[in-house]
Design a protein around this motif. Sequence first.
Motif, PDB file in Angstrom:
ATOM      1  N   ASN A   1       0.830  -1.210   0.000  1.00 57.42           N
ATOM      2  CA  ASN A   1       0.000   0.000   0.000  1.00 57.42           C
ATOM      3  C   ASN A   1       0.864   1.259   0.000  1.00 57.42           C
ATOM      4  O   ASN A   1       0.553   2.240  -0.688  1.00 57.42           O
ATOM      5  CB  ASN A   1      -0.949   0.018   1.196  1.00 57.42           C
ATOM      6  CG  ASN A   1      -2.140  -0.876   0.994  1.00 57.42           C
ATOM      7  OD1 ASN A   1      -2.444  -1.272  -0.129  1.00 57.42           O
ATOM      8  ND2 ASN A   1      -2.811  -1.226   2.082  1.00 57.42           N
ATOM      9  N   GLN A   2       1.942   1.247   0.781  1.00 60.46           N
ATOM     10  CA  GLN A   2       2.838   2.404   0.811  1.00 60.46           C
ATOM     11  C   GLN A   2       3.502   2.606  -0.540  1.00 60.46           C
ATOM     12  O   GLN A   2       3.628   3.728  -1.022  1.00 60.46           O
ATOM     13  CB  GLN A   2       3.901   2.235   1.910  1.00 60.46           C
ATOM     14  CG  GLN A   2       3.355   2.404   3.311  1.00 60.46           C
ATOM     15  CD  GLN A   2       4.420   2.128   4.369  1.00 60.46           C
ATOM     16  OE1 GLN A   2       5.491   1.626   4.071  1.00 60.46           O
ATOM     17  NE2 GLN A   2       4.093   2.466   5.611  1.00 60.46           N
ATOM     18  N   VAL A   3       3.918   1.495  -1.168  1.00 64.66           N
ATOM     19  CA  VAL A   3       4.526   1.585  -2.499  1.00 64.66           C
ATOM     20  C   VAL A   3       3.514   2.142  -3.494  1.00 64.66           C
ATOM     21  O   VAL A   3       3.822   3.034  -4.300  1.00 64.66           O
ATOM     22  CB  VAL A   3       5.069   0.208  -2.948  1.00 64.66           C
ATOM     23  CG1 VAL A   3       5.457   0.225  -4.411  1.00 64.66           C
ATOM     24  CG2 VAL A   3       6.247  -0.202  -2.084  1.00 64.66           C
ATOM     25  N   LEU A   4       2.286   1.627  -3.434  1.00 66.43           N
ATOM     26  CA  LEU A   4       1.238   2.119  -4.337  1.00 66.43           C
ATOM     27  C   LEU A   4       0.914   3.582  -4.061  1.00 66.43           C
ATOM     28  O   LEU A   4       0.703   4.364  -4.993  1.00 66.43           O
ATOM     29  CB  LEU A   4      -0.019   1.260  -4.210  1.00 66.43           C
ATOM     30  CG  LEU A   4       0.046  -0.116  -4.868  1.00 66.43           C
ATOM     31  CD1 LEU A   4      -1.228  -0.906  -4.566  1.00 66.43           C
ATOM     32  CD2 LEU A   4       0.252  -0.012  -6.352  1.00 66.43           C
ATOM     33  N   ASP A   5       0.855   3.968  -2.782  1.00 63.89           N
ATOM     34  CA  ASP A   5       0.609   5.371  -2.443  1.00 63.89           C
ATOM     35  C   ASP A   5       1.704   6.273  -2.998  1.00 63.89           C
ATOM     36  O   ASP A   5       1.419   7.359  -3.520  1.00 63.89           O
ATOM     37  CB  ASP A   5       0.499   5.552  -0.924  1.00 63.89           C
ATOM     38  CG  ASP A   5      -0.848   5.139  -0.377  1.00 63.89           C
ATOM     39  OD1 ASP A   5      -1.805   5.039  -1.184  1.00 63.89           O
ATOM     40  OD2 ASP A   5      -0.947   4.922   0.845  1.00 63.89           O
ATOM     41  N   SER A   6       2.951   5.817  -2.886  1.00 65.19           N
ATOM     42  CA  SER A   6       4.043   6.641  -3.421  1.00 65.19           C
ATOM     43  C   SER A   6       3.942   6.739  -4.938  1.00 65.19           C
ATOM     44  O   SER A   6       4.187   7.806  -5.520  1.00 65.19           O
ATOM     45  CB  SER A   6       5.403   6.094  -2.996  1.00 65.19           C
ATOM     46  OG  SER A   6       5.651   4.849  -3.604  1.00 65.19           O
ATOM     47  N   LYS A   7       3.550   5.637  -5.609  1.00 63.05           N
ATOM     48  CA  LYS A   7       3.346   5.690  -7.066  1.00 63.05           C
ATOM     49  C   LYS A   7       2.199   6.625  -7.419  1.00 63.05           C
ATOM     50  O   LYS A   7       2.274   7.384  -8.389  1.00 63.05           O
ATOM     51  CB  LYS A   7       3.073   4.295  -7.620  1.00 63.05           C
ATOM     52  CG  LYS A   7       4.293   3.416  -7.682  1.00 63.05           C
ATOM     53  CD  LYS A   7       3.958   2.058  -8.272  1.00 63.05           C
ATOM     54  CE  LYS A   7       5.172   1.153  -8.308  1.00 63.05           C
ATOM     55  NZ  LYS A   7       4.848  -0.182  -8.859  1.00 63.05           N
ATOM     56  N   ILE A   8       1.128   6.567  -6.642  1.00 57.12           N
ATOM     57  CA  ILE A   8      -0.021   7.445  -6.881  1.00 57.12           C
ATOM     58  C   ILE A   8       0.380   8.897  -6.714  1.00 57.12           C
ATOM     59  O   ILE A   8       0.028   9.754  -7.531  1.00 57.12           O
ATOM     60  CB  ILE A   8      -1.192   7.067  -5.948  1.00 57.12           C
ATOM     61  CG1 ILE A   8      -1.811   5.743  -6.379  1.00 57.12           C
ATOM     62  CG2 ILE A   8      -2.254   8.162  -5.919  1.00 57.12           C
ATOM     63  CD1 ILE A   8      -2.824   5.173  -5.403  1.00 57.12           C
ATOM     64  N   GLN A   9       1.136   9.193  -5.661  1.00 60.29           N
ATOM     65  CA  GLN A   9       1.586  10.577  -5.437  1.00 60.29           C
ATOM     66  C   GLN A   9       2.486  11.034  -6.581  1.00 60.29           C
ATOM     67  O   GLN A   9       2.392  12.168  -7.040  1.00 60.29           O
ATOM     68  CB  GLN A   9       2.328  10.693  -4.086  1.00 60.29           C
ATOM     69  CG  GLN A   9       1.454  10.457  -2.878  1.00 60.29           C
ATOM     70  CD  GLN A   9       0.280  11.403  -2.796  1.00 60.29           C
ATOM     71  OE1 GLN A   9       0.382  12.562  -3.170  1.00 60.29           O
ATOM     72  NE2 GLN A   9      -0.848  10.902  -2.324  1.00 60.29           N
ATOM     73  N   SER A  10       3.350  10.133  -7.052  1.00 56.07           N
ATOM     74  CA  SER A  10       4.230  10.464  -8.167  1.00 56.07           C
ATOM     75  C   SER A  10       3.416  10.753  -9.428  1.00 56.07           C
ATOM     76  O   SER A  10       3.674  11.729 -10.138  1.00 56.07           O
ATOM     77  CB  SER A  10       5.200   9.310  -8.414  1.00 56.07           C
ATOM     78  OG  SER A  10       5.952   9.527  -9.576  1.00 56.07           O
ATOM     79  N   LEU A  11       2.412   9.914  -9.695  1.00 51.95           N
ATOM     80  CA  LEU A  11       1.557  10.139 -10.859  1.00 51.95           C
ATOM     81  C   LEU A  11       0.748  11.417 -10.724  1.00 51.95           C
ATOM     82  O   LEU A  11       0.542  12.142 -11.701  1.00 51.95           O
ATOM     83  CB  LEU A  11       0.629   8.940 -11.074  1.00 51.95           C
ATOM     84  CG  LEU A  11       1.295   7.698 -11.649  1.00 51.95           C
ATOM     85  CD1 LEU A  11       0.303   6.539 -11.682  1.00 51.95           C
ATOM     86  CD2 LEU A  11       1.851   7.957 -13.025  1.00 51.95           C
ATOM     87  N   LYS A  12       0.288  11.719  -9.506  1.00 51.24           N
ATOM     88  CA  LYS A  12      -0.441  12.971  -9.277  1.00 51.24           C
ATOM     89  C   LYS A  12       0.436  14.165  -9.600  1.00 51.24           C
ATOM     90  O   LYS A  12      -0.004  15.130 -10.237  1.00 51.24           O
ATOM     91  CB  LYS A  12      -0.922  13.062  -7.827  1.00 51.24           C
ATOM     92  CG  LYS A  12      -2.181  12.318  -7.532  1.00 51.24           C
ATOM     93  CD  LYS A  12      -2.613  12.554  -6.088  1.00 51.24           C
ATOM     94  CE  LYS A  12      -3.868  11.808  -5.736  1.00 51.24           C
ATOM     95  NZ  LYS A  12      -4.260  12.035  -4.342  1.00 51.24           N
ATOM     96  N   LYS A  13       1.701  14.095  -9.159  1.00 52.40           N
ATOM     97  CA  LYS A  13       2.632  15.192  -9.436  1.00 52.40           C
ATOM     98  C   LYS A  13       2.869  15.331 -10.932  1.00 52.40           C
ATOM     99  O   LYS A  13       2.929  16.443 -11.466  1.00 52.40           O
ATOM    100  CB  LYS A  13       3.946  14.979  -8.696  1.00 52.40           C
ATOM    101  CG  LYS A  13       3.833  15.228  -7.208  1.00 52.40           C
ATOM    102  CD  LYS A  13       5.147  14.993  -6.494  1.00 52.40           C
ATOM    103  CE  LYS A  13       4.978  15.175  -4.987  1.00 52.40           C
ATOM    104  NZ  LYS A  13       6.215  14.886  -4.254  1.00 52.40           N
ATOM    105  N   GLN A  14       3.000  14.199 -11.627  1.00 53.63           N
ATOM    106  CA  GLN A  14       3.195  14.245 -13.079  1.00 53.63           C
ATOM    107  C   GLN A  14       1.972  14.841 -13.766  1.00 53.63           C
ATOM    108  O   GLN A  14       2.095  15.644 -14.691  1.00 53.63           O
ATOM    109  CB  GLN A  14       3.460  12.846 -13.631  1.00 53.63           C
ATOM    110  CG  GLN A  14       4.818  12.293 -13.277  1.00 53.63           C
ATOM    111  CD  GLN A  14       5.002  10.858 -13.768  1.00 53.63           C
ATOM    112  OE1 GLN A  14       4.082  10.266 -14.323  1.00 53.63           O
ATOM    113  NE2 GLN A  14       6.182  10.309 -13.540  1.00 53.63           N
ATOM    114  N   ILE A  15       0.786  14.436 -13.311  1.00 52.60           N
ATOM    115  CA  ILE A  15      -0.449  14.964 -13.900  1.00 52.60           C
ATOM    116  C   ILE A  15      -0.566  16.452 -13.635  1.00 52.60           C
ATOM    117  O   ILE A  15      -0.924  17.234 -14.524  1.00 52.60           O
ATOM    118  CB  ILE A  15      -1.674  14.193 -13.366  1.00 52.60           C
ATOM    119  CG1 ILE A  15      -1.683  12.779 -13.931  1.00 52.60           C
ATOM    120  CG2 ILE A  15      -2.974  14.917 -13.688  1.00 52.60           C
ATOM    121  CD1 ILE A  15      -2.708  11.857 -13.296  1.00 52.60           C
TER     122      ILE A  15
END
Length: 178
Positions: A52-66
């Motif tokens: 979940n933490q790994v996925l959250d970090s990926k989600i945050q990274s994608l949010k920043k990219q978006i």
Amino acid sequence: MEIELAKKTIGRVRQAQRAKRALDKVIIWGAIFLSLVIIIIAAANLLVNRENQVLDSKIQSLKKQIEAKSKIENQQVYLNSKLTAFGGLIKTHELHQAIAETIFSLIPDGTSLKGFEVTETGVISLAGSVPSWGLFSRLLTNLEQPSRPLTVAQSKIMQINFTADGQVDFDLELTLKI
């Protein structure tokens, strides 16, 4: 003769002790099994939390990219809307240029324009003056002949005034075929 009354009691006690040992073994093995189950569940929970933490970090990274690309998207939407509006302006500019070219090709040299207005309905109001009746007659002849780039669909004389020095003032309404 000795009577052993304790034999039955001792047998019962031994059976009870065997049952107690068996129950103790079952309890110990059950506790060990439950401990293993709890350890496995805790380990699975830790793994799921880590995922979940790994996925959250990926989600945050994608949010920043978006979010970083949203500025570019806004600019693209802005440019597309401006290009669409500019395309409309070019079309109307070409139409207005064609109207102006047509009108000025109809007007003979020596004519002075006092008013030139295109209404929303497409009717062109033209006011001006010519120095002589002959020049005005040539203007009327030009209105009846084919013109370029647009042709006159309908012309209407609204007013004609003659001045003392022979000048002809006129108000015309024209409709062009577009």
